[in-house]
Motif scaffolding. Structure first.
Motif, PDB file in Angstrom:
ATOM      1  N   ILE A 210      24.726  20.996  51.575  1.00  0.00           N
ATOM      2  CA  ILE A 210      23.591  20.157  51.966  1.00  0.00           C
ATOM      3  C   ILE A 210      23.800  19.687  53.394  1.00  0.00           C
ATOM      4  N   ASP A 211      22.755  19.760  54.180  1.00  0.00           N
ATOM      5  CA  ASP A 211      22.807  19.243  55.548  1.00  0.00           C
ATOM      6  C   ASP A 211      21.448  18.635  55.856  1.00  0.00           C
ATOM      7  N   HIS A 212      21.432  17.474  56.462  1.00  0.00           N
ATOM      8  CA  HIS A 212      20.178  16.786  56.797  1.00  0.00           C
ATOM      9  C   HIS A 212      19.206  16.739  55.622  1.00  0.00           C
ATOM     10  N   GLY A 213      19.731  16.471  54.438  1.00  0.00           N
ATOM     11  CA  GLY A 213      18.866  16.248  53.290  1.00  0.00           C
ATOM     12  C   GLY A 213      18.265  17.488  52.661  1.00  0.00           C
ATOM     13  N   THR A 214      18.674  18.683  53.111  1.00  0.00           N
ATOM     14  CA  THR A 214      18.165  19.896  52.465  1.00  0.00           C
ATOM     15  C   THR A 214      19.314  20.837  52.106  1.00  0.00           C
ATOM     16  N   VAL A 215      19.038  21.711  51.139  1.00  0.00           N
ATOM     17  CA  VAL A 215      20.039  22.697  50.725  1.00  0.00           C
ATOM     18  C   VAL A 215      20.039  23.835  51.738  1.00  0.00           C
ATOM     19  N   ILE A 216      21.202  24.117  52.322  1.00  0.00           N
ATOM     20  CA  ILE A 216      21.247  25.233  53.261  1.00  0.00           C
ATOM     21  C   ILE A 216      21.984  26.441  52.685  1.00  0.00           C
ATOM     22  N   ALA A 217      22.677  26.259  51.580  1.00  0.00           N
ATOM     23  CA  ALA A 217      23.300  27.399  50.903  1.00  0.00           C
ATOM     24  C   ALA A 217      23.635  26.975  49.482  1.00  0.00           C
ATOM     25  N   ASP A 218      23.598  27.926  48.555  1.00  0.00           N
ATOM     26  CA  ASP A 218      23.845  27.625  47.145  1.00  0.00           C
ATOM     27  C   ASP A 218      24.376  28.901  46.506  1.00  0.00           C
ATOM     28  N   ASP A 219      25.692  28.947  46.295  1.00  0.00           N
ATOM     29  CA  ASP A 219      26.266  30.185  45.765  1.00  0.00           C
ATOM     30  C   ASP A 219      27.694  29.943  45.281  1.00  0.00           C
ATOM     31  N   THR A 220      28.351  30.980  44.794  1.00  0.00           N
ATOM     32  CA  THR A 220      29.762  30.846  44.429  1.00  0.00           C
ATOM     33  C   THR A 220      30.570  30.762  45.721  1.00  0.00           C
ATOM     34  N   PRO A 221      31.744  30.091  45.682  1.00  0.00           N
ATOM     35  CA  PRO A 221      32.559  30.024  46.900  1.00  0.00           C
ATOM     36  C   PRO A 221      32.872  31.429  47.433  1.00  0.00           C
ATOM     37  N   ALA A 222      33.166  32.361  46.534  1.00  0.00           N
ATOM     38  CA  ALA A 222      33.538  33.717  46.977  1.00  0.00           C
ATOM     39  C   ALA A 222      32.386  34.380  47.728  1.00  0.00           C
ATOM     40  N   ARG A 223      31.176  34.288  47.165  1.00  0.00           N
ATOM     41  CA  ARG A 223      30.041  34.937  47.834  1.00  0.00           C
ATOM     42  C   ARG A 223      29.686  34.250  49.142  1.00  0.00           C
ATOM     43  N   LEU A 224      29.800  32.901  49.161  1.00  0.00           N
ATOM     44  CA  LEU A 224      29.510  32.194  50.416  1.00  0.00           C
ATOM     45  C   LEU A 224      30.448  32.655  51.510  1.00  0.00           C
ATOM     46  N   LYS A 225      31.714  32.806  51.126  1.00  0.00           N
ATOM     47  CA  LYS A 225      32.699  33.211  52.134  1.00  0.00           C
ATOM     48  C   LYS A 225      32.448  34.639  52.598  1.00  0.00           C
ATOM     49  N   ALA A 226      32.114  35.504  51.648  1.00  0.00           N
ATOM     50  CA  ALA A 226      31.884  36.909  52.010  1.00  0.00           C
ATOM     51  C   ALA A 226      30.663  37.032  52.922  1.00  0.00           C
ATOM     52  N   GLU A 227      29.640  36.212  52.624  1.00  0.00           N
ATOM     53  CA  GLU A 227      28.390  36.367  53.351  1.00  0.00           C
ATOM     54  C   GLU A 227      28.366  35.658  54.697  1.00  0.00           C
ATOM     55  N   HIS A 228      29.023  34.503  54.759  1.00  0.00           N
ATOM     56  CA  HIS A 228      28.864  33.668  55.955  1.00  0.00           C
ATOM     57  C   HIS A 228      30.079  33.600  56.851  1.00  0.00           C
ATOM     58  N   ALA A 229      31.162  34.244  56.483  1.00  0.00           N
ATOM     59  CA  ALA A 229      32.332  34.169  57.352  1.00  0.00           C
ATOM     60  C   ALA A 229      33.186  35.407  57.165  1.00  0.00           C
ATOM     61  N   GLY A 230      33.514  36.057  58.248  1.00  0.00           N
ATOM     62  CA  GLY A 230      34.365  37.230  58.178  1.00  0.00           C
ATOM     63  C   GLY A 230      35.832  36.836  58.170  1.00  0.00           C
ATOM     64  N   ASP A 231      36.701  37.829  57.989  1.00  0.00           N
ATOM     65  CA  ASP A 231      38.137  37.587  58.125  1.00  0.00           C
ATOM     66  C   ASP A 231      38.452  37.311  59.596  1.00  0.00           C
ATOM     67  N   LEU A 232      39.502  36.561  59.814  1.00  0.00           N
ATOM     68  CA  LEU A 232      39.929  36.278  61.182  1.00  0.00           C
ATOM     69  C   LEU A 232      41.221  37.044  61.465  1.00  0.00           C
ATOM     70  N   ILE A 233      41.141  37.995  62.409  1.00  0.00           N
ATOM     71  CA  ILE A 233      42.334  38.747  62.815  1.00  0.00           C
ATOM     72  C   ILE A 233      42.858  38.118  64.103  1.00  0.00           C
ATOM     73  N   THR A 234      44.133  37.761  64.119  1.00  0.00           N
ATOM     74  CA  THR A 234      44.732  37.229  65.340  1.00  0.00           C
ATOM     75  C   THR A 234      45.767  38.231  65.847  1.00  0.00           C
ATOM     76  N   LEU A 235      45.571  38.700  67.078  1.00  0.00           N
ATOM     77  CA  LEU A 235      46.472  39.692  67.676  1.00  0.00           C
ATOM     78  C   LEU A 235      47.236  39.046  68.823  1.00  0.00           C
ATOM     79  N   GLY A 236      48.549  39.263  68.844  1.00  0.00           N
ATOM     80  CA  GLY A 236      49.367  38.720  69.927  1.00  0.00           C
ATOM     81  C   GLY A 236      49.800  39.833  70.882  1.00  0.00           C
ATOM     82  N   PHE A 237      49.807  39.539  72.197  1.00  0.00           N
ATOM     83  CA  PHE A 237      50.184  40.525  73.216  1.00  0.00           C
ATOM     84  C   PHE A 237      51.298  39.964  74.102  1.00  0.00           C
ATOM     85  N   ALA A 238      51.858  40.839  74.916  1.00  0.00           N
ATOM     86  CA  ALA A 238      52.953  40.413  75.797  1.00  0.00           C
ATOM     87  C   ALA A 238      52.442  39.547  76.947  1.00  0.00           C
ATOM     88  N   SER A 239      51.178  39.750  77.338  1.00  0.00           N
ATOM     89  CA  SER A 239      50.668  38.996  78.487  1.00  0.00           C
ATOM     90  C   SER A 239      49.177  38.740  78.332  1.00  0.00           C
TER      91      SER A 239
END
Ligand SMILES: Nc1ncnc2c1ncn2[C@@H]1O[C@H](COP(=O)(O)OP(=O)(O)OP(=O)(O)O)[C@@H](O)[C@H]1O
Ligand SMILES: [Mg+2]
Length: 332
Positions: A210-239
């Motif tokens: 809920i945000d500002h008094g309205t429903v902005i998403a309604d789903d299982t946690p797993a589906r919300l995560k799959a639909e609204h957020a990707g995996d985060l890959i962090t790559l480290g380099f020498a410079s």
């Protein structure tokens, strides 16, 4: 168990209208455990207060266990338990006596009330303080007593407004366990509000954002995560220059959001873990050596950020509301 249609609540403060809840359509089935998730001021408490008959809606309708929250308040109250946000008792009675009186008020016998009080005192870890005056308890202890009060009559439908706010991690875990047990044993339908994303994730099978008094998403946690957020890959380099070159190449990756900071590059993309070997090979072929990699699965925090552009945590402060109902609220 709960059905609302266009549920709306406005408050008038100094001639200004605050649109706390704007046309909510909710449906909760018997036995579900649903979390309402949203930042401060989203309208979570106002929604619960309408569903528990404490304040009337400005417009729209709501039925709880088939009873209308406006015209059948008494019937609604009989089937629900409500633990408000920060409604701590502050009197000289002992906690145990408060619990027994509450049980009696719900029509339970003295024996039954005492047995139930003892069970709740044990499971909410209140044994050491239950026989002290309530006014002498710490904030977290009072919170657990509040929760015991709401559970005394084993209601069919339980509303919990930020149950864990103010509890230490140990007691939060105890409480979550108690709630899940209650549900397993009695099939209690539970609607809770929370700022704790991990709590919503761990406990609820459905999350209503809920945000500002309205429903902005309604789903299982797993589906919300799959639909609204990707995996985060962090790559480290020498410079940093390697990182900048890598970021430029990775920008070509379909559906990926790439950011470079110093010698690291972050890539937000669906199905990230499967892509990592290919990314490393590609960068290697271009003469850029990857020194470290990490893949993080998205959290509900990421979902909220994705949906609103804001972090839920920025607004995550504790008990701000109270549950005193003023005359003008009832009249409004
Ligand atoms: N009694 C009241 N009078 C005036 N405005 C109110 C009243 N109660 C709530 N509001 C306003 O309605 C909006 C929604 O408040 P509500 O308490 O429902 O939010 P919430 O999602 O529970 O937030 P929090 O996470 O801080 O508990 C806010 O802007 C709040 O200031
Ligand atoms: Mg609230």
């Amino acid at each position: 168990m709960i059905q609302t249609s266009g549920l709306t609540r406005h408050f008038t403060v100094k001639k200004q209208t605050v649109k706390a809840v704007r046309g909510l359509d909710l449906q909760v089935e018997e036995g579900e455990l649903v979390a309402l998730l949203g930042p401060n001021g989203a309208g979570k408490s106002t929604t619960l207060r309408m569903l528990t008959t404490l304040i009337p809606p400005t417009s729209g309708t709501a039925a709880v266990a088939g009873y209308d929250v406006v015209v059948q308040q008494r019937e609604v109250r009989r089937v629900i338990g409500y633990i408000g946000q920060g409604n701590g008792a502050a009197h000289s009675q002992r906690g145990r006596d408060e619990l027994v009186s509450q049980g009696r008020a719900y029509g339970m016998s003295v024996r039954e009330s005492r047995a139930r009080a003892a069970e709740l005192i044990a499971s909410l870890d209140l044994a050491a303080v239950a026989d002290r005056p309530v006014s002498s308890l710490s904030g977290g202890q009072k919170r657990r007593l509040d929760i015991a009060m709401g559970l005394i009559h084993a209601p069919r439908l339980l509303f919990l407004d930020e149950p864990s706010t103010g509890l230490d991690p140990q007691n939060r875990a105890n409480l979550q366990e108690h709630i899940l047990k209650l549900r397993a044993e009695h099939g209690t339908t539970i609607v809770l509000t929370t700022h704790y994303l991990d709590e919503a994730d761990a406990m609820a099978e459905r999350v209503i954002v809920i945000d500002h008094g309205t429903v902005i998403a309604d789903d299982t946690p797993a589906r919300l995560k799959a639909e609204h957020a990707g995996d985060l890959i962090t790559l480290g380099f020498a410079s940093a220059s390697d990182a900048a070159r890598a970021a430029a190449r990775l920008d070509a990756l379909a559906g990926a959001a790439v950011t470079a900071a110093g010698a690291t590059v972050e890539v937000r993309v669906a199905g990230g873990s499967r892509l990592v070997p290919g990314i490393i090979r590609d960068l290697d072929a271009a003469g850029i050596a990857v020194e470290s990699t990490a893949v993080n699965r998205p959290t509900l925090d990421d979902v909220f950020l994705n949906l609103t552009g804001r972090s839920l945590r920025e607004g995550a402060v504790g008990n701000s509301g109270t549950d005193t109902v003023t005359a003008e609220e009832v009249a409004a």
